[in-house]
Enzyme design. Structure first.
Site, PDB file in Angstrom:
ATOM      1  N   SER A 259      40.777 -63.775-110.434  1.00  0.00           N
ATOM      2  CA  SER A 259      41.346 -64.461-109.270  1.00  0.00           C
ATOM      3  C   SER A 259      40.763 -63.983-107.950  1.00  0.00           C
ATOM      4  CB  SER A 259      42.873 -64.287-109.248  1.00  0.00           C
ATOM      5  OG  SER A 259      43.224 -62.917-109.111  1.00  0.00           O
TER       6      SER A 259
ATOM      7  N   LEU B 212      35.298 -59.045-107.871  1.00  0.00           N
ATOM      8  CA  LEU B 212      34.181 -59.151-108.806  1.00  0.00           C
ATOM      9  C   LEU B 212      34.398 -60.276-109.811  1.00  0.00           C
ATOM     10  CD1 LEU B 212      31.540 -58.032-110.093  1.00  0.00           C
ATOM     11  CD2 LEU B 212      33.004 -56.517-111.454  1.00  0.00           C
TER      12      LEU B 212
ATOM     13  N   ARG C 190      47.181 -61.740-112.879  1.00  0.00           N
ATOM     14  CA  ARG C 190      48.639 -61.719-112.820  1.00  0.00           C
ATOM     15  C   ARG C 190      49.204 -62.781-111.871  1.00  0.00           C
ATOM     16  NH1 ARG C 190      50.669 -56.434-114.470  1.00  0.00           N
ATOM     17  NH2 ARG C 190      48.959 -54.944-114.718  1.00  0.00           N
TER      18      ARG C 190
ATOM     19  N   LYS D  23      47.192 -66.732-106.471  1.00  0.00           N
ATOM     20  CA  LYS D  23      45.776 -66.372-106.340  1.00  0.00           C
ATOM     21  C   LYS D  23      44.939 -67.098-107.392  1.00  0.00           C
ATOM     22  CE  LYS D  23      46.530 -61.793-104.312  1.00  0.00           C
ATOM     23  NZ  LYS D  23      46.346 -60.331-104.487  1.00  0.00           N
TER      24      LYS D  23
ATOM     25  N   LEU E 125      47.883 -57.770-118.604  1.00  0.00           N
ATOM     26  CA  LEU E 125      47.057 -57.309-119.717  1.00  0.00           C
ATOM     27  C   LEU E 125      47.333 -55.840-120.053  1.00  0.00           C
ATOM     28  CD1 LEU E 125      43.705 -58.949-118.545  1.00  0.00           C
ATOM     29  CD2 LEU E 125      45.317 -59.855-120.221  1.00  0.00           C
TER      30      LEU E 125
ATOM     31  N   TYR F 191      41.718 -41.988-111.997  1.00  0.00           N
ATOM     32  CA  TYR F 191      40.838 -43.161-112.150  1.00  0.00           C
ATOM     33  C   TYR F 191      39.554 -42.844-112.909  1.00  0.00           C
ATOM     34  CZ  TYR F 191      37.904 -47.144-110.668  1.00  0.00           C
ATOM     35  OH  TYR F 191      37.082 -48.234-110.639  1.00  0.00           O
TER      36      TYR F 191
ATOM     37  N   LYS G 268      37.506 -44.450-116.366  1.00  0.00           N
ATOM     38  CA  LYS G 268      36.199 -45.091-116.307  1.00  0.00           C
ATOM     39  C   LYS G 268      35.177 -44.386-117.192  1.00  0.00           C
ATOM     40  CE  LYS G 268      37.556 -48.428-113.911  1.00  0.00           C
ATOM     41  NZ  LYS G 268      37.673 -49.737-114.589  1.00  0.00           N
TER      42      LYS G 268
END
Length: 311
Positions: free
Chosen positions: A22, A25, A45, A49, A75, A169, A173
């Site tokens: 939405s 990226l 979500r 948007k 998700l 974070y 990743k």
């Protein structure tokens, strides 16, 4: 040496599923795919948007038979991710998508000592699980349908290294490197790619800056960053070229070459040169970051005092 069998992938006429489609990226990538003639399904979500994003995708429609759709799903769990995939596949006779781009995710940078247990858990959910659950559902569906497709995950430059502010974070990743998944899904002719973008100037970036420590922003100030549009082009071209690990700037390319492990090389001539450059540049960069952090100690302690941390 290139990864995968097809280095000229063309999405024209294929069904492509993009999570996080939405904004940012995901939306920029979806626009590229629509312009290339793909049938595109996006999931996010926020329904408002999604409605705006779908209108934007319609502006780039190449022919009347293109199927463009938007679905509102969280998700966060395996069940929700599986339900989202089923909804996406239903207009396509229930068949698995030809490619899945897992662009959903978010970051909330903070100092480790200020985080709650919930924020730590959310870091893994929003940085890892929202993509891992999508990849699991997609892989199972592709194998059952005998679809020789593609699964693309989105990590970060912080999936190769890290620094202060990203303790919830960066581990997520790093976990998305997907070398195991790439190896296993070769059994079914399913290609796995992973994108390591640098700072991207998106609505998500603006949101994460609300909690980002000053020292983290100072360190990032040396990073030029990229727009969502530029990152989407790099991602798309990397998949077309068959690259297992995809980058969008030189500094991340150096980290890729020096920390790639068993990931295939992009180029047998250039990658060793990048590796040699990283051998010199990466330690210099690390020392400069550590110096900034040490110089920030007094200011940080005063910040903790004013925040009542020692009360």
């Amino acid at each position: 040496m290139l990864f995968g069998k097809n280095s000229t992938w063309n999405p024209d006429g294929q069904h492509i599923y993009v999570t996080g489609g939405s904004t940012g990226l995901g939306l920029s990538l979806a626009i590229i795919l629509v312009k290339r003639g793909a049938h595109v399904s996006i999931v996010a979500r926020n329904q408002n948007k999604l409605d705006d994003a779908l209108k934007e995708l319609e502006e780039h429609r190449q022919h009347p038979n293109q199927k463009l759709a938007a679905h509102s799903f969280s998700l966060d769990t395996a069940e929700e991710s599986a339900a989202a995939l089923e909804a996406v596949c239903e207009p396509h006779d229930g068949r698995a998508p030809d490619a899945v781009f897992a662009c959903a995710g978010s970051s909330k940078p903070k100092f480790f000592v200020e985080m709650s247990a919930e924020e730590m858990q959310n870091g893994m959910t929003n940085g890892y699980w929202v993509q891992a659950w999508t990849a699991m559902a997609a892989a199972k569906k592709m194998v059952r349908d005998r679809t020789k497709g593609k699964i693309i995950l989105v990590s970060s430059t912080l999936g190769y290294m890290s620094f202060v502010g990203y303790t919830s974070y960066s581990p997520a990743k790093h976990a998305l490197r997907a070398d195991t998944l790439q190896s296993e899904l070769m059994l079914y002719d399913i290609d796995v790619h992973i994108f390591f973008p640098p700072t991207m100037y998106t609505p998500g970036y603006e949101e994460e800056n609300k909690t980002k420590p000053k020292i983290t922003r100072d360190i990032e100030s040396t990073d030029d960053g990229v727009t969502a549009e530029a990152a989407a082009v790099a991602l798309f071209e990397g998949v077309r070229a068959g690259h297992a690990h995809i980058t969008a700037d030189m500094i991340t390319t150096l980290f890729r070459a020096s920390t790639r492990g068993v990931a295939p090389r992009h180029n047998i001539f250039l990658d060793p040169l990048y590796d040699m450059a990283a051998y010199i540049i990466a330690p210099i960069w690390k020392r400069s970051v550590d110096k900034r952090v040490r110089e920030h100690r007094a200011e940080h302690r005063q910040y903790l005092v004013e925040a009542g941390f020692f009360a």
